[in-house]
Design a protein around this motif. Structure first.
Motif, PDB file in Angstrom:
ATOM      1  N   ARG A   5       0.877  -1.169   0.000  1.00  0.00           N
ATOM      2  CA  ARG A   5       0.000   0.000   0.000  1.00  0.00           C
ATOM      3  C   ARG A   5       0.912   1.215   0.000  1.00  0.00           C
ATOM      4  NH1 ARG A   5      -2.116   3.116   4.087  1.00  0.00           N
ATOM      5  NH2 ARG A   5      -1.234   1.746   5.651  1.00  0.00           N
ATOM      6  N   VAL A   6       0.836   1.958  -1.035  1.00  0.00           N
ATOM      7  CA  VAL A   6       1.757   3.066  -1.205  1.00  0.00           C
ATOM      8  C   VAL A   6       1.060   4.359  -0.825  1.00  0.00           C
ATOM      9  CG1 VAL A   6       3.187   4.351  -2.817  1.00  0.00           C
ATOM     10  CG2 VAL A   6       2.936   1.881  -3.060  1.00  0.00           C
ATOM     11  N   VAL A   7       1.639   5.033   0.130  1.00  0.00           N
ATOM     12  CA  VAL A   7       1.126   6.317   0.532  1.00  0.00           C
ATOM     13  C   VAL A   7       2.238   7.326   0.319  1.00  0.00           C
ATOM     14  CG1 VAL A   7       0.151   7.696   2.389  1.00  0.00           C
ATOM     15  CG2 VAL A   7      -0.345   5.253   2.248  1.00  0.00           C
ATOM     16  N   ALA A   8       2.097   8.169  -0.637  1.00  0.00           N
ATOM     17  CA  ALA A   8       3.139   9.150  -0.937  1.00  0.00           C
ATOM     18  C   ALA A   8       2.625  10.543  -0.640  1.00  0.00           C
ATOM     19  CB  ALA A   8       3.557   9.054  -2.399  1.00  0.00           C
ATOM     20  N   ALA A  30       7.469   7.869   1.294  1.00  0.00           N
ATOM     21  CA  ALA A  30       6.520   6.831   0.887  1.00  0.00           C
ATOM     22  C   ALA A  30       6.625   5.637   1.820  1.00  0.00           C
ATOM     23  CB  ALA A  30       6.786   6.399  -0.557  1.00  0.00           C
ATOM     24  N   PHE A  31       5.490   5.067   2.141  1.00  0.00           N
ATOM     25  CA  PHE A  31       5.443   3.833   2.917  1.00  0.00           C
ATOM     26  C   PHE A  31       4.984   2.722   1.978  1.00  0.00           C
ATOM     27  CE2 PHE A  31       4.835   7.237   5.918  1.00  0.00           C
ATOM     28  CZ  PHE A  31       5.649   6.873   6.977  1.00  0.00           C
ATOM     29  N   LEU A  32       5.752   1.654   1.890  1.00  0.00           N
ATOM     30  CA  LEU A  32       5.366   0.490   1.099  1.00  0.00           C
ATOM     31  C   LEU A  32       4.953  -0.602   2.073  1.00  0.00           C
ATOM     32  CD1 LEU A  32       7.287   2.192  -0.781  1.00  0.00           C
ATOM     33  CD2 LEU A  32       7.669   0.069  -2.018  1.00  0.00           C
ATOM     34  N   GLY A  33       3.705  -0.972   2.022  1.00  0.00           N
ATOM     35  CA  GLY A  33       3.175  -1.868   3.025  1.00  0.00           C
ATOM     36  C   GLY A  33       2.748  -1.067   4.234  1.00  0.00           C
ATOM     37  N   LEU A  43      10.171   2.036   4.148  1.00  0.00           N
ATOM     38  CA  LEU A  43      10.097   3.494   4.152  1.00  0.00           C
ATOM     39  C   LEU A  43      11.055   4.032   3.096  1.00  0.00           C
ATOM     40  CD1 LEU A  43       9.353   6.285   5.433  1.00  0.00           C
ATOM     41  CD2 LEU A  43      11.305   5.945   6.960  1.00  0.00           C
ATOM     42  N   GLN A  44      10.543   4.911   2.272  1.00  0.00           N
ATOM     43  CA  GLN A  44      11.394   5.580   1.293  1.00  0.00           C
ATOM     44  C   GLN A  44      11.360   7.083   1.536  1.00  0.00           C
ATOM     45  OE1 GLN A  44      10.041   4.527  -2.673  1.00  0.00           O
ATOM     46  NE2 GLN A  44      11.725   3.065  -2.825  1.00  0.00           N
TER      47      GLN A  44
END
Lengths: 196, 113
Positions: A5-8, A30-33, A43-44
């Motif tokens: 689940r990508v939240v940017a 961005a959070f992946l998962g 975390l990106q």
């Protein structure tokens, strides 16, 4: 995790983020998962000259691959000189300075490499040439560890401590049977006008 | 662990570094959840070309964004000259060589692009 689940969210003035031009609007988190205490997530933090990728699984985390970079690498803000990668530069030259003359002959290349060798879109696991293994004295190993710590230290204290312990264990070192030269830690350092 | 520190040559302070552990990129050794790795890998293939990129010195980087709306299409072109070719690019724009880019010169270059 069924699907990341990508939240940017753009950090700054509401730009689209992730672009290749300069400016705070181009940076994003961005959070992946879904962040979890047990399931994997990532975390990106990225933008121009920056890509921090931290994968978290339970109490473990890794920050690979990541690209901290800077332009300009020196500027003045409110009367203070800021060097975003100053420690990385200085610890690198401290490592070179700690080498003896023979080690320097191995370590200092007679040609320039213009950019990263193992940057994006590369899968090689080592440098193909010009890789001098020079760490075999305690004091030099300590300098190498301090150099590595500038990158590893981006992680939180717990993650960074675990990784630094691993790095120190795997640094080539002198043993009773000679020099253990396992090349598990590599650093390529080229000249810089920032040298002091 | 592989750490590269690559100060770019030229007058500008410009440094690229990268920190990698090729045996454990994206935590492949931490997770046995293959669906996670596959899914994240797909996302990263999309993201990395922009996030991990820092422009090269000898390239004229073009980034074009196309926004399609009901009655119009907007095209923005960003052109970023690497420091090694910046002087050459300047001569393409500042055609009279007076050290300044006039509005007419900028419009003319934009039309050529």
């Amino acid at each position: 995790v069924d699907r990341p689940r990508v939240v940017a969210e753009a950090v700054g003035g509401g730009g689209r983020g992730g672009g290749i031009v300069f400016g705070r609007d181009e940076y994003f988190i961005a959070f992946l998962g879904a962040p979890s205490a047990s399931s994997p997530w990532m975390l990106q933090f990225g933008g121009h000259h920056l890509a921090i990728n931290v994968t978290v699984v339970g109490s473990d985390n890794v920050m690979t691959p990541s690209l901290p970079a800077a332009q300009p690498a020196r500027y003045v803000l409110n009367g203070q000189t800021i060097r975003p990668l100053g420690n990385e530069n200085d610890k690198g030259f401290a490592l070179i300075a700690a080498l003896d003359e023979n080690q320097k002959k191995q370590a200092i290349l007679n040609y320039q490499v213009r950019d990263l060798v193992l940057g994006r879109a590369t899968t090689a696991r080592s440098f193909s040439r010009g890789h001098a293994r020079v760490v075999d004295e305690c004091e030099t190993a300590a300098d190498a560890a301090r150099h590595c710590a500038q990158w590893v230290g981006i992680l939180n204290d717990e993650g960074a401590s675990a990784k630094m312990a691993e790095i120190k264990t795997n640094l080539p070192r002198r043993t009773s049977r000679g020099v253990d030269r396992r090349p598990t830690v590599s650093s390529r350092i080229t000249g810089s006008r920032d040298q002091r | 662990v592989i750490i590269e520190y690559a100060p770019q040559q030229g007058d500008l302070d410009h440094i690229h570094t990268i920190y990698r552990d090729p045996t454990n990129d994206y935590g492949r050794n931490l997770s046995s959840n293959s669906s996670w790795l596959l899914a994240v890998g797909g996302w990263l293939l999309v993201v990395l070309p922009t996030t991990a990129g820092a422009h090269r010195l000898d390239e004229y980087l073009q980034a074009t964004r196309v926004a399609i709306e009901r009655e119009r299409v907007d095209v923005d072109i960003d052109l970023t000259a690497g420091v090694s070719i910046a002087g050459q690019v300047t001569t393409w724009i500042d055609v009279n060589g007076d050290g300044e880019i006039s509005q007419a010169e900028s419009f003319a270059y934009a039309r050529r692009c």
